[in-house]
Design a protein around this motif. Sequence first.
Motif, short mmCIF file in Angstrom:
data_model
loop_
_atom_site.label_atom_id
_atom_site.label_comp_id
_atom_site.label_asym_id
_atom_site.label_seq_id
_atom_site.Cartn_x
_atom_site.Cartn_y
_atom_site.Cartn_z
N ASN A 183 -27.05 -4.62 12.71
CA ASN A 183 -27.24 -3.25 11.65
C ASN A 183 -25.42 -3.51 11.72
O ASN A 183 -25.03 -2.19 11.39
CB ASN A 183 -27.41 -2.45 13.50
N LEU A 184 -24.41 -4.49 11.65
CA LEU A 184 -23.18 -4.16 11.35
C LEU A 184 -23.01 -3.35 9.37
O LEU A 184 -24.06 -3.89 8.44
CB LEU A 184 -22.33 -5.20 10.75
N ARG A 185 -22.77 -2.76 9.07
CA ARG A 185 -22.67 -1.91 7.98
C ARG A 185 -21.01 -2.41 7.70
O ARG A 185 -20.43 -2.07 7.84
CB ARG A 185 -23.23 -0.41 7.52
N GLY A 186 -21.11 -2.02 5.70
CA GLY A 186 -19.40 -1.55 5.43
C GLY A 186 -19.07 -1.12 5.01
O GLY A 186 -20.07 0.04 4.63
N VAL A 187 -18.17 -0.37 5.57
CA VAL A 187 -17.34 0.87 4.49
C VAL A 187 -16.54 0.51 3.63
O VAL A 187 -15.26 0.18 4.56
CB VAL A 187 -17.29 1.97 5.85
N LYS A 188 -16.12 0.63 2.95
CA LYS A 188 -15.54 0.60 1.83
C LYS A 188 -14.08 1.36 1.90
O LYS A 188 -13.93 2.68 2.49
CB LYS A 188 -15.54 0.48 0.73
N GLY A 189 -12.65 0.97 1.70
CA GLY A 189 -11.74 1.51 2.24
C GLY A 189 -10.21 1.33 1.30
O GLY A 189 -10.09 -0.20 1.03
N GLY A 258 4.92 11.14 -7.86
CA GLY A 258 5.23 10.76 -10.00
C GLY A 258 6.04 9.74 -10.23
O GLY A 258 5.60 9.10 -11.45
N GLU A 259 7.02 9.89 -9.65
CA GLU A 259 8.27 8.90 -10.31
C GLU A 259 7.91 7.78 -8.99
O GLU A 259 8.87 6.32 -9.27
CB GLU A 259 9.57 10.04 -9.99
N ALA A 260 7.36 7.50 -8.54
CA ALA A 260 7.05 6.18 -7.73
C ALA A 260 6.77 5.03 -8.06
O ALA A 260 6.00 5.37 -8.61
CB ALA A 260 6.80 6.53 -6.20
N GLU A 261 6.88 3.92 -7.52
CA GLU A 261 6.72 2.48 -8.42
C GLU A 261 5.65 1.79 -7.26
O GLU A 261 5.15 2.38 -6.30
CB GLU A 261 7.50 1.49 -7.92
N LEU A 262 4.59 2.05 -8.25
CA LEU A 262 2.93 1.05 -7.96
C LEU A 262 3.13 -0.28 -7.26
O LEU A 262 3.34 -1.27 -8.92
CB LEU A 262 2.04 1.89 -8.55
N VAL A 263 3.35 -0.40 -6.08
CA VAL A 263 3.73 -1.68 -5.54
C VAL A 263 2.47 -2.67 -5.52
O VAL A 263 2.29 -3.61 -5.54
CB VAL A 263 4.10 -1.87 -4.83
N GLU A 264 1.68 -2.10 -5.00
CA GLU A 264 0.35 -2.56 -4.56
C GLU A 264 -1.18 -1.53 -4.74
O GLU A 264 -1.51 -0.58 -3.90
CB GLU A 264 0.03 -3.34 -3.16
N ILE A 265 -2.15 -2.25 -4.84
CA ILE A 265 -3.75 -1.05 -4.26
C ILE A 265 -4.26 -2.85 -3.95
O ILE A 265 -4.37 -3.69 -4.38
CB ILE A 265 -3.97 -1.43 -6.14
N GLY A 266 -5.04 -1.64 -2.74
CA GLY A 266 -5.70 -2.55 -1.56
C GLY A 266 -7.08 -2.38 -1.83
O GLY A 266 -7.06 -1.00 -1.88
N VAL A 267 -7.92 -2.91 -1.51
CA VAL A 267 -9.98 -2.75 -0.96
C VAL A 267 -10.21 -3.50 0.02
O VAL A 267 -9.77 -4.85 -0.05
CB VAL A 267 -10.59 -2.31 -1.91
N ASP A 268 -10.88 -3.06 1.23
CA ASP A 268 -11.65 -4.20 1.78
C ASP A 268 -12.34 -3.08 2.16
O ASP A 268 -12.74 -2.29 2.21
CB ASP A 268 -11.07 -5.20 2.67
N ALA A 269 -13.49 -4.37 3.28
CA ALA A 269 -14.63 -3.12 3.18
C ALA A 269 -14.76 -3.56 5.65
O ALA A 269 -14.06 -4.41 5.80
CB ALA A 269 -15.89 -3.78 3.23
N ARG A 270 -14.53 -2.35 5.94
CA ARG A 270 -14.23 -2.32 7.45
C ARG A 270 -16.00 -2.09 8.16
O ARG A 270 -16.85 -1.48 7.78
CB ARG A 270 -13.88 -1.05 7.75
N PRO A 271 -15.50 -3.13 9.30
CA PRO A 271 -17.50 -3.57 9.48
C PRO A 271 -17.46 -1.97 10.68
O PRO A 271 -16.55 -1.50 11.19
CB PRO A 271 -16.96 -4.68 10.88
N ALA A 272 -18.59 -1.52 10.47
CA ALA A 272 -19.27 -0.16 11.92
C ALA A 272 -20.40 -0.64 11.36
O ALA A 272 -21.46 -1.11 11.20
CB ALA A 272 -18.94 1.21 10.91
N PHE A 273 -20.99 -0.11 13.12
CA PHE A 273 -22.60 0.20 13.21
C PHE A 273 -22.58 1.47 12.99
O PHE A 273 -22.01 2.47 12.87
CB PHE A 273 -22.40 0.25 14.97
N PRO A 274 -24.24 1.61 12.93
CA PRO A 274 -24.74 2.98 12.97
C PRO A 274 -24.23 4.42 12.82
O PRO A 274 -24.10 5.31 12.48
CB PRO A 274 -25.87 2.97 13.09
N ASP A 275 -23.48 4.24 14.56
CA ASP A 275 -22.37 5.34 15.07
C ASP A 275 -20.87 5.49 14.83
O ASP A 275 -20.47 6.43 15.29
CB ASP A 275 -23.44 5.40 16.16
N ASN A 276 -20.66 4.28 14.32
CA ASN A 276 -19.48 4.70 14.28
C ASN A 276 -18.29 3.79 15.05
O ASN A 276 -17.17 3.94 15.30
CB ASN A 276 -18.57 5.26 13.55
#
Length: 325
Positions: A183-189, A258-276
Amino acid sequence: MTRAQVLGAGVAGLCVATELVARGCEVTVHDPAPRPGPHGCSWWAGGMLAPLCEGETAEEPVVRLGREAADWWERQGVRVDRRGTLVVALGRDRSELDRFARRVPEHERLDPGGLATLEPDLAGRFDRALHVPGEAHLDPRAALICLRDRLDRSGVTFATEPGGSADFTFDCRGLSARDVLTNLRGVKGEMAVLRSTDIHLSRPVRLLHPRVPLYVVPRPDGLFMLGATQIESDDRRRSVRSVLELLSAAYALHPVFGEAELVEIGVDARPAFPDNLPRILRRGHTIHVNGLFRHGFLLAPALARMAAEAALEDTQPELMHEDHG
């Protein structure tokens, strides 16, 4: 001496190992990767220790147990900045600030002068704000490395392959534990890291928005972490739309981004149960610590403490479920 093995070396696993070592256990940590890094969900966290602000949407245990976090991390030698959280909203979203204030009672209201005193670089940007003083933040990557090195010095064994025997097994594998926790699900961040020397912030800033809320967390060396989306998916692809929304919200907070350096973009999926809510699930001599959702660094210390007590003191802690199947 009690022997314990910990499966997973993310924030949950390292916190559990720390609590077990403190109780005199012989500990082995099993993880496919030898060191913390971008392969792990914990690497992409914001590092906000903000139980009061999380109480805007989270259940009561998140607020109460999260209050332990800042002190716990400091005891481990991690730098914790205790400057509270600043909450702002654009003029068209002022109702969001009022709603937030009703749900988070432990706040201070700021007028433009008070905001300018607290965060001079945001002076003139907002006509009012909220300050939640009882909160903190840390650099998650530095915290993970600190725990890993501290456990190394304590004699903990780290192995990339499972094996050996133990009196107790603590399964802290996050989404990888779906082979047994169905019953674990992924929540993308998704998150972005910017660098700018043209703006200075002393504390995390939350920009409220009914559709795309943003938080900006300052880190050393002119870095700022922007995050994070919350999408019901375990898809780890980075989306153009989400990144554009993050960057647009940061620009709305202050145009200098708006003038900042874009250093990194990241993504992963956090584990969550149905009630969070996280859970400690006991199956014989195996104890699962999982479902930390978006509260990894906030709740892992309390969950680790309770899991260690359950195994070594035979307690029945809060958020624990027995499974005899």
